[in-house]
Design an enzyme around this catalytic site. Structure first.
Site, mmCIF file in Angstrom:
data_model
loop_
_atom_site.group_PDB
_atom_site.id
_atom_site.type_symbol
_atom_site.label_atom_id
_atom_site.label_comp_id
_atom_site.label_asym_id
_atom_site.label_seq_id
_atom_site.Cartn_x
_atom_site.Cartn_y
_atom_site.Cartn_z
ATOM 1 N N CYS A 163 25.780 71.845 37.066
ATOM 2 C CA CYS A 163 25.500 71.183 35.799
ATOM 3 C C CYS A 163 24.968 72.249 34.835
ATOM 4 C CB CYS A 163 24.552 69.993 35.969
ATOM 5 S SG CYS A 163 22.868 70.400 36.473
ATOM 6 N N THR A 164 24.142 71.876 33.896
ATOM 7 C CA THR A 164 23.657 72.839 32.902
ATOM 8 C C THR A 164 22.352 73.485 33.366
ATOM 9 O OG1 THR A 164 24.695 71.526 31.158
ATOM 10 C CG2 THR A 164 23.074 73.181 30.465
ATOM 11 N N GLY A 165 21.278 72.716 33.416
ATOM 12 C CA GLY A 165 19.958 73.276 33.712
ATOM 13 C C GLY A 165 19.594 73.346 35.177
ATOM 14 N N ARG A 189 21.252 66.567 37.273
ATOM 15 C CA ARG A 189 22.495 66.071 37.864
ATOM 16 C C ARG A 189 22.918 66.812 39.120
ATOM 17 N NH1 ARG A 189 25.931 66.581 32.485
ATOM 18 N NH2 ARG A 189 24.485 68.337 32.372
ATOM 19 N N ASP A 237 24.165 63.733 30.795
ATOM 20 C CA ASP A 237 22.947 64.427 31.225
ATOM 21 C C ASP A 237 21.735 63.564 30.908
ATOM 22 O OD1 ASP A 237 20.960 66.222 31.897
ATOM 23 O OD2 ASP A 237 21.691 67.817 30.570
#
Length: 158
Positions: free
Chosen positions: A9-11, A15, A122
């Protein structure tokens, strides 16, 4: 041999750690934890940051402990070690493919587990209910698509 699944995912605090934990819990319930292991990383990870409080809470409600999770950024080594890479959004896929084009055969959108193509929202910074909705969505996708993940693994490893 243990096959490795990498959720991205991003951070890497919401997720993907929830998805990896849900997958590993599913593998344990199936008695397949020695065959399949999931981990997670982020395209713009909050390095060494614990999972978000709400992510920890919604996983704890499922009997899953996320308290030891720490965010980490995707690296070539993590991608190369993974047999399958499952991303949450189209932009995650594009980011990985632009920097690591050799990973194309291994990358799948999370939504492909139910034969669709959409982004997983998100919940970062959202309410506990938003995290619960996300966790429930991820859990449904993994439960529905667990066998498909195994098919993806075997299509790239054989």
């Amino acid at each position: 041999m243990t096959y490795r699944i990498l959720f991205v995912c991003t951070g890497n605090v919401c997720r993907s750690p929830m998805a990896a934990a849900l997958f590993n819990a599913r593998a344990r319930r199936r008695g397949e934890e020695h065959l399949y292991y999931a981990s997670s990383a982020g395209t713009w990870a909050l390095e060494h940051t614990p999972a978000s409080t709400h992510a920890i809470t919604v996983m704890a409600q499922r009997g899953i402990d996320l308290t030891s999770h720490r965010g980490k950024t995707v690296t070539r080594a993590l991608l190369d070690q993974a047999d399958v890479i499952i991303v949450m959004t189209h932009s995650h896929r594009e980011a990985l493919l632009s920097e690591f084009p050799h990973t194309r055969p291994k990358i799948h959108l999370m939504s492909e587990l139910v034969n669709q193509m959409y982004d997983i929202a998100d919940p970062y910074g959202g309410t506990l209910n938003e995290y619960e909705d996300c966790a429930q969505h991820l859990e449904t996708l993994i439960d529905t698509g667990y066998e498909k993940i195994k098919t993806w693994i075997h299509s790239v490893t054989h």
